[in-house]
Each structure stands twice: as structure tokens, then as C-alpha cells.
Design a protein around this motif. Structure first.
Motif, PDB file in Angstrom:
ATOM      1  N   LYS A   1       0.831  -1.202   0.000  1.00 42.24           N
ATOM      2  CA  LYS A   1       0.000   0.000   0.000  1.00 42.24           C
ATOM      3  C   LYS A   1       0.868   1.256   0.000  1.00 42.24           C
ATOM      4  N   MET A   2       1.960   1.226   0.788  1.00 43.84           N
ATOM      5  CA  MET A   2       2.875   2.363   0.837  1.00 43.84           C
ATOM      6  C   MET A   2       3.537   2.577  -0.529  1.00 43.84           C
ATOM      7  N   ILE A   3       3.934   1.493  -1.171  1.00 44.71           N
ATOM      8  CA  ILE A   3       4.546   1.598  -2.499  1.00 44.71           C
ATOM      9  C   ILE A   3       3.544   2.179  -3.486  1.00 44.71           C
ATOM     10  N   SER A   4       2.306   1.712  -3.409  1.00 47.46           N
ATOM     11  CA  SER A   4       1.266   2.240  -4.295  1.00 47.46           C
ATOM     12  C   SER A   4       1.054   3.732  -4.047  1.00 47.46           C
ATOM     13  N   ASN A   5       1.012   4.119  -2.773  1.00 47.99           N
ATOM     14  CA  ASN A   5       0.847   5.541  -2.438  1.00 47.99           C
ATOM     15  C   ASN A   5       2.041   6.358  -2.922  1.00 47.99           C
ATOM     16  N   GLN A   6       3.237   5.812  -2.773  1.00 50.72           N
ATOM     17  CA  GLN A   6       4.433   6.507  -3.245  1.00 50.72           C
ATOM     18  C   GLN A   6       4.370   6.703  -4.758  1.00 50.72           C
ATOM     19  N   ARG A   7       3.908   5.662  -5.472  1.00 49.44           N
ATOM     20  CA  ARG A   7       3.776   5.789  -6.930  1.00 49.44           C
ATOM     21  C   ARG A   7       2.778   6.896  -7.271  1.00 49.44           C
ATOM     22  N   ASP A   8       1.653   6.927  -6.548  1.00 48.49           N
ATOM     23  CA  ASP A   8       0.660   7.973  -6.796  1.00 48.49           C
ATOM     24  C   ASP A   8       1.240   9.355  -6.517  1.00 48.49           C
ATOM     25  N   ILE A   9       1.989   9.467  -5.423  1.00 48.94           N
ATOM     26  CA  ILE A   9       2.597  10.753  -5.073  1.00 48.94           C
ATOM     27  C   ILE A   9       3.591  11.170  -6.142  1.00 48.94           C
ATOM     28  N   VAL A  10       4.431  10.236  -6.571  1.00 45.68           N
ATOM     29  CA  VAL A  10       5.420  10.551  -7.615  1.00 45.68           C
ATOM     30  C   VAL A  10       4.711  10.944  -8.898  1.00 45.68           C
ATOM     31  N   LYS A  11       3.646  10.208  -9.249  1.00 42.89           N
ATOM     32  CA  LYS A  11       2.888  10.522 -10.465  1.00 42.89           C
ATOM     33  C   LYS A  11       2.283  11.921 -10.367  1.00 42.89           C
ATOM     34  N   PHE A  12       1.638  12.221  -9.243  1.00 43.37           N
ATOM     35  CA  PHE A  12       1.036  13.530  -9.040  1.00 43.37           C
ATOM     36  C   PHE A  12       2.104  14.621  -9.060  1.00 43.37           C
ATOM     37  N   PHE A  13       3.206  14.370  -8.360  1.00 47.16           N
ATOM     38  CA  PHE A  13       4.303  15.335  -8.314  1.00 47.16           C
ATOM     39  C   PHE A  13       4.847  15.595  -9.718  1.00 47.16           C
ATOM     40  N   ASN A  14       5.066  14.515 -10.470  1.00 48.59           N
ATOM     41  CA  ASN A  14       5.579  14.672 -11.834  1.00 48.59           C
ATOM     42  C   ASN A  14       4.610  15.459 -12.699  1.00 48.59           C
ATOM     43  N   GLU A  15       3.310  15.162 -12.562  1.00 52.10           N
ATOM     44  CA  GLU A  15       2.326  15.897 -13.356  1.00 52.10           C
ATOM     45  C   GLU A  15       2.340  17.380 -12.997  1.00 52.10           C
ATOM     46  N   GLN A  16       2.375  17.677 -11.698  1.00 53.72           N
ATOM     47  CA  GLN A  16       2.358  19.061 -11.260  1.00 53.72           C
ATOM     48  C   GLN A  16       3.646  19.777 -11.671  1.00 53.72           C
ATOM     49  N   VAL A  17       4.769  19.132 -11.416  1.00 54.32           N
ATOM     50  CA  VAL A  17       6.058  19.762 -11.723  1.00 54.32           C
ATOM     51  C   VAL A  17       6.213  19.922 -13.226  1.00 54.32           C
ATOM     52  N   LEU A  18       5.864  18.871 -13.977  1.00 58.51           N
ATOM     53  CA  LEU A  18       5.999  18.972 -15.431  1.00 58.51           C
ATOM     54  C   LEU A  18       5.063  20.046 -15.982  1.00 58.51           C
ATOM     55  N   GLY A  19       3.850  20.107 -15.436  1.00 58.62           N
ATOM     56  CA  GLY A  19       2.925  21.162 -15.869  1.00 58.62           C
ATOM     57  C   GLY A  19       3.465  22.544 -15.548  1.00 58.62           C
ATOM     58  N   ALA A  20       3.981  22.706 -14.341  1.00 56.46           N
ATOM     59  CA  ALA A  20       4.543  24.003 -13.949  1.00 56.46           C
ATOM     60  C   ALA A  20       5.774  24.332 -14.794  1.00 56.46           C
TER      61      ALA A  20
END
Length: 181
Positions: free
Chosen positions: A87-106
Motif C-alpha cells: 500500500k505504501m509503495i502504491s501511495n508513493q507511486r501515486d505521489i510521484v505521479k502527481f508530483f511529476n504531473e504538477q512539476v511537469l505542468g509548472a
């Protein structure tokens, strides 16, 4: 069949055990005793060592106990830990995905803004060059105009006040020189 017999003295408890073994095997005490001696002689085993079968049974029992303990620990600890880690790995993947989307968008927005600013800067540089060129041209024009004006004033003063026609020609020449500028 009667061999030379030797007597062995033993305690009552040993005798009782030998009697129980002989009854269980359905053999006489003397036969069971001689078979025990043959067994130890052939296998070179020390009778004071634990019986291999007892050891195997004990090890198997201990193994079953340990396996039961490990399985219970697996159910109690390892499976929940594994599920938590997944579950932690899945959450980390979601966080990384969200972070990448936000950072790449910015970053894309920032890059677009920088490119727009670069275009504006280039246009401003062109405009400034044009303004400086015009200012320089204006300064050159002023200098030439001052030269024309100075030559007009100088020529007019040399003519004096009585020559009207020559004054008109001089004024006309000055006008043409200014128009040429």
C-alpha cells in the motif's frame, strides 16, 4: 541350541522394560536382547546416544512446531506488513505521479513564459535599436541643419541690408538645403 549362557545382572526397571519390549515384539527376552546387541554391533551405534527414531520424531515435532509458529507469525505479522508495504509503495507511486504531473505542468508553463519573455525581449531590442538609430539620425539632421542655418546667417550678413533680390535667392537656397536634409 543351548549355547554357553552368560548371565547379565540388571535392575528391576530395566527387566520390566525388556519384558514389555519382548511382549510388544512377540519374542523372548533372550532373543530381543541378542537382536539389540546385533543391531548396535552392525550399526556401530553407541547405545548411550539418543535413538535415531526418537531424534527424528523429536526433530519432526520441533519442525512442525516451528513451522506452525512461522505460519502464525506470517499471518499475524508478515502478511499485514507486506500489505502495508504494498500500500505504501502504491501511495508513493501515486505521489510521484502527481508530483511529476504538477512539476511537469509548472515547468511547461514556466518554459512557455520564458519563451514569450525572450520574444518580447528581442522585440524590445529591435525597437530600442530603431529608436537609437532615429535619435542618431535626428542628431545628425540637427547638425546639418545648424550648418545650413549658420551658412545662411553668415551669407546674409555678408550681403548687407540693401540687396533684396540676393536675399531672396539666399533664402530659397537655404530652403532647398533644408528640404534635401
Amino acid at each position: 541350541m543351548m549355547e554357553h549362557l552368560n548371565a547379565i545382572k540388571h535392575s528391576k526397571t530395566t527387566g520390566d522394560r525388556l519384558h514389555k519390549i519382548s511382549l510388544a515384539l512377540g519374542r523372548s527376552k533372550r532373543l530381543v536382547f541378542s537382536q539389540m546387541v546385533d543391531y548396535f554391533y552392525r550399526n556401530k551405534k553407541d547405545p548411550t546416544d539418543l535413538n535415531d527414531e526418537l531424534l527424528k520424531n523429536s526433530l519432526a515435532k520441533s519442525h512442525k512446531t516451528y513451522m506452525g509458529f512461522i505460519r502464525s507469525q506470517e499471518e499475524l505479522l508478515l502478511l499485514p506488513v507486506k500489505q502495508g508495504v504494498e500500500k505504501m509503495i502504491s501511495n508513493q507511486r501515486d505521489i510521484v505521479k502527481f508530483f511529476n504531473e504538477q512539476v511537469l505542468g509548472a515547468n511547461k508553463t514556466l518554459l512557455a513564459g520564458q519563451q514569450e519573455m525572450a520574444k518580447i525581449n528581442q522585440e524590445n531590442e529591435k525597437l530600442l535599436k530603431a529608436v537609437f538609430q532615429r535619435m542618431e539620425a535626428k542628431e545628425r539632421l540637427k547638425l546639418k541643419f545648424l550648418q545650413v542655418l549658420d551658412s545662411y546667417i553668415k551669407a546674409r550678413e555678408e550681403l548687407g541690408s540693401f540687396k533684396g533680390r540676393e536675399k531672396e535667392e539666399l533664402a530659397e537656397t537655404a530652403r532647398k538645403q533644408v528640404e534635401i536634409l
